[in-house]
Design an enzyme around this catalytic site. Structure first.
Site, PDB file in Angstrom:
ATOM      1  N   HIS A 132       4.644  -6.393   8.446  1.00  0.00           N
ATOM      2  CA  HIS A 132       5.526  -5.247   8.193  1.00  0.00           C
ATOM      3  C   HIS A 132       5.329  -4.277   9.359  1.00  0.00           C
ATOM      4  O   HIS A 132       4.244  -4.217   9.946  1.00  0.00           O
ATOM      5  CB  HIS A 132       5.093  -4.603   6.875  1.00  0.00           C
ATOM      6  CG  HIS A 132       5.960  -3.499   6.368  1.00  0.00           C
ATOM      7  ND1 HIS A 132       5.943  -2.234   6.902  1.00  0.00           N
ATOM      8  CD2 HIS A 132       6.862  -3.469   5.352  1.00  0.00           C
ATOM      9  CE1 HIS A 132       6.799  -1.466   6.235  1.00  0.00           C
ATOM     10  NE2 HIS A 132       7.366  -2.184   5.291  1.00  0.00           N
ATOM     11  N   ASP A 208      -3.518  -5.848   5.279  1.00  0.00           N
ATOM     12  CA  ASP A 208      -2.421  -5.112   4.649  1.00  0.00           C
ATOM     13  C   ASP A 208      -2.159  -5.798   3.310  1.00  0.00           C
ATOM     14  O   ASP A 208      -1.494  -6.827   3.254  1.00  0.00           O
ATOM     15  CB  ASP A 208      -1.183  -5.149   5.548  1.00  0.00           C
ATOM     16  CG  ASP A 208       0.037  -4.534   4.855  1.00  0.00           C
ATOM     17  OD1 ASP A 208      -0.100  -4.049   3.706  1.00  0.00           O
ATOM     18  OD2 ASP A 208       1.122  -4.549   5.458  1.00  0.00           O
ATOM     19  N   GLN A 211       1.394  -6.008  -0.660  1.00  0.00           N
ATOM     20  CA  GLN A 211       2.135  -6.923  -1.536  1.00  0.00           C
ATOM     21  C   GLN A 211       1.214  -7.740  -2.420  1.00  0.00           C
ATOM     22  O   GLN A 211       1.676  -8.361  -3.378  1.00  0.00           O
ATOM     23  CB  GLN A 211       3.000  -7.880  -0.694  1.00  0.00           C
ATOM     24  CG  GLN A 211       4.099  -7.202   0.099  1.00  0.00           C
ATOM     25  CD  GLN A 211       5.192  -6.619  -0.775  1.00  0.00           C
ATOM     26  OE1 GLN A 211       5.408  -7.044  -1.908  1.00  0.00           O
ATOM     27  NE2 GLN A 211       5.899  -5.632  -0.257  1.00  0.00           N
ATOM     28  N   LYS A 234       3.963   0.236  -5.543  1.00  0.00           N
ATOM     29  CA  LYS A 234       4.358  -1.169  -5.710  1.00  0.00           C
ATOM     30  C   LYS A 234       3.598  -1.821  -6.860  1.00  0.00           C
ATOM     31  O   LYS A 234       3.789  -3.001  -7.141  1.00  0.00           O
ATOM     32  CB  LYS A 234       4.095  -1.947  -4.418  1.00  0.00           C
ATOM     33  CG  LYS A 234       4.969  -1.519  -3.248  1.00  0.00           C
ATOM     34  CD  LYS A 234       4.832  -2.486  -2.102  1.00  0.00           C
ATOM     35  CE  LYS A 234       5.179  -1.881  -0.762  1.00  0.00           C
ATOM     36  NZ  LYS A 234       6.608  -1.663  -0.559  1.00  0.00           N
ATOM     37  N   CYS A 376      11.833  -4.058   7.260  1.00  0.00           N
ATOM     38  CA  CYS A 376      10.770  -3.496   8.115  1.00  0.00           C
ATOM     39  C   CYS A 376       9.901  -4.602   8.707  1.00  0.00           C
ATOM     40  O   CYS A 376       8.679  -4.459   8.794  1.00  0.00           O
ATOM     41  CB  CYS A 376       9.907  -2.497   7.350  1.00  0.00           C
ATOM     42  SG  CYS A 376      10.816  -1.064   6.786  1.00  0.00           S
TER      43      CYS A 376
END
Lengths: 419, 166
Positions: A132, A208, A211, A234, A376
């Site tokens: 991302h 990261d 998700q 999220k 993104c």
């Protein structure tokens, strides 16, 4: 980690979970809301909304440094939230949880604090093409002033990382920063292997996990990474709250990122002394109600069990990967791996040469929310050879009927454009 | 689906399926100008060939070609634009762009006033009719799509500036 029962998707009661989310009762253009955009931002259960309301109604004041009861209550609520987050991801201590605005700010913190202190001419870091922009742009920004090299792990046609030259990429590098789950095609890189090989090469590892934390059990100690970043919104929590986890010893060596109130022990005219971790990274009044909301979201997810959330999403992956291609054949192209176990609950696709913007516009007319665009992740879009995709993503409140509704809406779009 | 049919009028879908003046022109003599919508990744390339760039707004657009990729709204709008401006003066093309952008604006009345003022002071053959472009009026009801419809026109305005050296 969750002590919930072993995964048993058969007893995963989506109807009762969905009933916990007030917004899912909304109607869009006369249709029930079919929300398939949780990879961008999930919805919140009533318990999260109530916890934040209750906080403002009974508890709010600014935190720290006040003797009155409300300030103590607010401080306790915030620090209890930190403990909840620490437990949820298996951190050794609550002081390893730094609250940020979102995962993007957490990754910027790593770049601006650790990166600025350790990277310069002749140094190198390794990123993947799956990333991302939040895990690309902060490094490109820092590169402009610090002149280090950025090396890239490529992506194969199967949507998986190409690790054939990984050792070469890692050689002499100081950091590997990589996603735990692609927000575009759901690819889940082999983190255990990546961490082991990066550490063997002497590089730190930043994950990261934006998700993955909402959708999978997370144990940062078992993962053995050095930095883990994720966002509250999220994972059924509010917007405006994110988390950076790092081992306490590592956080202690890092200079502060943002300066201001709350992050100092002392300020003189000729300098300042930063506070202890994690407070030295939390300048200004923190998002207290959002921390309370995030803790309530974690309580909600924990009660269901993250292993069961994951099992449910794998089942939806299987259902989507089986039924949609059977229904649409060559009219539907699903990007990334077609193995339900190898991906998160996020599916980018192309349909009938209908531009993703046009497609999502027609789907909206049927109450189906999917996101068009580059998500993104422009470097990944270039690898896929497209300017934009349509993306459907699912979560614990979605079921097979939602994927059927997506299929019905795709059918309607095909008719509408007479293709 | 009445809202959708307002957006996707038949003439729009026709231009999307069979875009007019699609392709490239040799540069030079033509100029090549790219426009991007960073939000969605849509891209329009406008090639313009003038009879005599030195004439400024009086120069005639002898040929135009459209390249790039994007959604039905951005592509059909650019296709209609190319058909509308070909063979007309730079000044007339500027006026049409202003009128079209006014139609796409939520402050429609205000900007149309501005467009009329421009037309009065303009030294051109006169205002071109919106014609087929009127079919794009429904886009205003879908605010996120307005940038799709205006992408080609903003690229055109940049292109005529480059072509005439203004």
């Amino acid at each position: 980690m969750s002590t919930a029962d072993a995964p048993d998707a058969a007893t995963f009661d989506v109807a009762s979970i969905a009933a916990d989310f007030p917004i899912l009762g909304e109607r869009i253009h006369g249709h029930r809301l079919v929300f398939l955009d949780s990879a961008a931002s999930s919805q919140r259960p009533r318990s999260v909304l109530d916890a934040m309301d209750r906080y403002y109604e009974t508890t709010h004041s600014n935190v720290h440094r006040a003797a009155y009861t409300l300030a103590e209550r607010a401080t306790n609520a915030m620090e209890a939230g930190r403990t909840t987050v620490a437990r949820f991801i298996g951190a050794a201590d609550a002081s390893e949880i730094v609250f940020t605005k979102n995962a993007t700010e957490a990754l910027n913190l790593v770049a601006r604090s650790w990166g600025a202190a350790h990277l310069g001419e002749g140094d190198a870091i390794v990123l993947s093409v799956l990333e991302h922009h939040a895990n690309i742009v902060p490094w490109l920004q820092l590169q402009q002033t610090h002149g280090f090299e950025i090396r890239w792990i490529g992506v194969g046609d199967d949507g998986l990382l190409d690790l054939s030259d990984l050792d070469q990429l890692l050689r002499g590098s100081k950091l590997l920063s990589v996603t735990a789950m692609s927000n575009v095609i759901g690819t889940m890189p082999p983190l255990a292997e990546l961490v082991e090989r990066a550490h063997a090469a002497g590089a730190l590892v930043c994950i990261d996990a934006c998700q993955s934390v909402p959708h999978l059990p997370t144990d940062v100690r078992a993962l053995d990474a050095d930095f883990v970043a994720f966002s509250g919104h999220k994972m059924c929590g509010p917007t405006g709250i994110g988390v950076l986890w790092a081992r306490r010893e590592l956080l202690e060596t890092m200079p502060p990122f943002l300066g201001g109130g709350g992050m100092i022990l002392d300020v003189r005219l000729d300098g300042f002394v930063p506070a202890e971790v994690p407070h030295k990274f939390e300048a200004g009044t923190p998002p207290i109600a959002e921390i309370v909301g995030l803790a309530a979201a974690i309580d909600y997810l924990d009660a269901i069990g993250m292993d069961r959330v994951r099992a449910h999403e794998v089942e939806l992956n299987e259902y989507a990967l089986r039924t949609l291609p059977a229904r649409f054949g060559d009219d539907l192209r699903i990007y990334g791996s077609h193995d339900a176990e190898l991906r998160g609950g996020v599916m980018s696709f192309a349909f009938c040469d209908i531009h993703p913007h046009d497609l999502s516009q027609v789907l909206d007319e049927h109450g189906v929310c999917v996101r068009p665009g580059h998500h993104c992740a422009k470097p990944l879009m270039r690898v896929l050879g497209v300017g934009a995709t349509a993306r459907a993503s699912w979560y614990l409140y979605n079921d097979a009927a939602d994927i059927d509704a997506l299929g019905d809406a795709l059918d309607a779009a095909r008719s509408f454009f007479s293709i | 689906m009445s809202g959708l049919e307002d957006l996707y009028r038949e003439i729009i879908l026709d231009h999307y399926r069979s875009p007019r003046n699609r392709g490239e022109l040799a540069v030079p003599p033509a100029t090549r100008t790219e426009g991007f919508n960073p939000l969605c990744g849509d891209e329009i390339v406008v090639f313009l060939e003038l009879d005599d760039a030195a004439k400024g707004d009086d120069a005639v657009i002898t040929d135009v070609r459209i390249g790039g990729q994007g959604c039905s709204i951005s592509q059909s709008s650019a296709s209609m634009m190319s058909a509308a401006i070909k063979g007309h003066s730079v000044g007339a093309a500027r006026e049409l762009a202003t009128s079209f952008k006014a139609m796409m604006s939520i402050h429609e009345g205000e900007l149309e006033g501005t467009a009329a003022d421009d037309a009065e002071t303009s030294d051109t053959a006169g205002e071109l009719p919106l014609g087929d472009l009127d079919a794009l009026r429904g886009v205003v009801k879908f605010p996120v799509r307005i940038k799709c419809a205006t992408l080609g026109w903003n690229t055109l305005l940049q292109g005529v500036d480059e072509a005439t050296g203004t």
